[in-house]
Motif scaffolding. Structure first.
Motif, PDB file in Angstrom:
ATOM      1  N   TRP A  76       0.867  -1.215  -0.011  1.00 58.43           N
ATOM      2  CA  TRP A  76      -0.037  -0.026  -0.139  1.00 58.43           C
ATOM      3  C   TRP A  76       1.055   1.279  -0.097  1.00 58.43           C
ATOM      4  CZ3 TRP A  76      -0.652   4.300   3.009  1.00 58.43           C
ATOM      5  CH2 TRP A  76      -1.650   5.031   2.703  1.00 58.43           C
ATOM      6  N   ILE A  80       0.807   4.152  -2.870  1.00 63.00           N
ATOM      7  CA  ILE A  80       0.580   5.661  -2.667  1.00 63.00           C
ATOM      8  C   ILE A  80       1.775   6.550  -3.006  1.00 63.00           C
ATOM      9  CG2 ILE A  80       1.464   5.912  -0.259  1.00 63.00           C
ATOM     10  CD1 ILE A  80      -1.960   7.062  -1.383  1.00 63.00           C
ATOM     11  N   TRP A 146      -0.649   2.601   8.630  1.00 60.16           N
ATOM     12  CA  TRP A 146      -1.438   2.492   7.575  1.00 60.16           C
ATOM     13  C   TRP A 146      -2.695   3.542   7.632  1.00 60.16           C
ATOM     14  CZ3 TRP A 146      -6.464   0.655   7.664  1.00 60.16           C
ATOM     15  CH2 TRP A 146      -7.264   0.754   6.221  1.00 60.16           C
ATOM     16  N   TYR A 147      -3.394   3.353   8.803  1.00 56.84           N
ATOM     17  CA  TYR A 147      -4.486   4.092   9.099  1.00 56.84           C
ATOM     18  C   TYR A 147      -4.287   5.656   9.245  1.00 56.84           C
ATOM     19  CZ  TYR A 147      -8.187   6.074  12.308  1.00 56.84           C
ATOM     20  OH  TYR A 147      -9.253   6.742  12.498  1.00 56.84           O
ATOM     21  N   GLN A 150      -3.527   6.568   5.504  1.00 55.21           N
ATOM     22  CA  GLN A 150      -4.689   6.513   4.689  1.00 55.21           C
ATOM     23  C   GLN A 150      -5.410   7.661   4.898  1.00 55.21           C
ATOM     24  OE1 GLN A 150      -5.854   4.161   2.495  1.00 55.21           O
ATOM     25  NE2 GLN A 150      -7.998   5.294   2.389  1.00 55.21           N
ATOM     26  N   ARG A 151      -5.794   8.235   6.249  1.00 60.34           N
ATOM     27  CA  ARG A 151      -6.589   9.485   6.243  1.00 60.34           C
ATOM     28  C   ARG A 151      -5.985  10.604   5.520  1.00 60.34           C
ATOM     29  NH1 ARG A 151      -7.390  10.149  12.436  1.00 60.34           N
ATOM     30  NH2 ARG A 151      -8.704  11.859  11.653  1.00 60.34           N
ATOM     31  N   GLN A 153      -3.651  10.342   2.903  1.00 61.91           N
ATOM     32  CA  GLN A 153      -3.513   9.766   1.443  1.00 61.91           C
ATOM     33  C   GLN A 153      -1.924  10.153   1.320  1.00 61.91           C
ATOM     34  OE1 GLN A 153      -5.407   8.172  -1.004  1.00 61.91           O
ATOM     35  NE2 GLN A 153      -6.243   7.573   0.934  1.00 61.91           N
TER      36      GLN A 153
END
Length: 221
Positions: A76, A80, A146-147, A150-151, A153
Motif C-alpha cells: 500500500w 501511494i 497505514w491508518y 490512509q487518512r 493519502q
C-alpha cells in the motif's frame, strides 16, 4: 533444498529489515525530520518476500502468519508513493499472491503450531503470552501507520509509529533477556536506538509546525 540455503534466505531477509531501519534513520538525520523513503518500503517488501519464502520452505506457519498483515501494508505504501505501479503487472501479481499461496500450503500446520504455542513445556504460558504481546504490538505499528497515512493519502511514519515500535521492541528485548536469547536482543538493538532517535526528531520538527487556528505548535500521534 539444502538447509544451509534455506537459513541463508532467512538471514538475508533479516538483513533487509535491518537495512530499512538504517536507511530511514540516516535519511531522517540528514533531513532533520522523520522521512518515509521509498527504499524503506522496498527493503521491507523484499525482506518480507524472502521471509515468506523462508517460512514456506521451513513449513513454519507462525512466520507466515506474523508477516501477513504488514506485507500488504508495505505494498500500500509503495502504491501511494507511485512505486508499485512501475513494477510489471506479472511481477506485481506474483508478489501480491505469494502470501496467500504460502498460507494455503502451510495451513495444515496451523493446529500443530497452536498446540506447540500453548503447550510448550520449555516456556511458561505467561512468558509465551508476554513475548507474543511484543510481537503483536510490533506488527500493529504498521496497522497504525497505514491508518494514519490512509487518512492523509500520503505515506508517513508518524511519531506514534515509533512509540509503538519502541514499546513492542522493549517487550521483545525483555523476553529475550528472560529467555537468554542473544539473537532477539541483538536483532532489536539497532532498531531500539533508531526508534528513540525518530521520536526525538519527530518532536523537534513538530515544534516548528504551527496550528493556524490556535497559534500553538502541533504534535500529533
Amino acid at each position: 533444498m539444502p538447509a544451509t540455503l534455506i537459513y541463508a534466505i532467512g538471514f538475508i531477509a533479516q538483513g533487509f529489515f535491518s537495512a530499512r531501519i538504517l536507511v530511514q534513520w540516516i535519511m531522517s538525520e540528514r533531513s532533520h525530520k522523520v522521512v518515509s523513503p521509498n527504499l524503506y518500503w522496498i527493503c521491507s517488501l523484499i525482506g518480507s518476500i524472502l521471509l515468506f519464502t523462508y517460512g514456506w520452505l521451513r513449513n513454519d506457519f507462525s512466520i507466515i502468519l506474523g508477516q501477513f498483515i504488514s506485507y500488504y501494508i508495505y505494498i500500500w505504501n509503495l502504491n501511494i508513493k507511485g512505486v508499485w505501479i512501475k513494477v510489471p503487472k506479472v511481477i506485481r501479481f506474483c508478489i501480491f499472491i505469494l502470501p496467500v499461496l504460502a498460507f494455503i500450503f502451510t495451513i495444515k500446520n496451523a493446529s500443530a503450531f497452536a498446540n506447540s504455542f500453548l503447550q510448550n513445556k520449555d516456556i511458561p504460558l505467561w512468558l509465551v503470552i508476554f513475548g507474543s504481546l511484543g510481537q503483536i504490538i510490533f506488527t500493529m505499528r504498521f496497522v497504525y501507520q497505514w491508518y494514519y497515512s490512509q487518512r492523509r493519502q500520503e505515506s508517513i511514519l508518524p511519531v506514534g509509529f515509533w512509540i509503538i515500535s519502541l514499546i513492542g521492541s522493549g517487550i521483545i528485548v525483555s523476553y529475550g533477556i528472560i529467555r537468554l536469547d542473544p539473537i532477539l536482543i541483538l536483532g532489536q538493538s539497532v532498531g531500539f536506538i533508531a526508534y528513540i532517535r525518530n521520536i526525538i526528531i519527530s518532536r523537534k520538527s513538530n515544534k516548528g509546525v504551527i496550528n493556524p487556528s490556535s497559534g500553538h505548535s502541533v504534535e500529533s500521534l
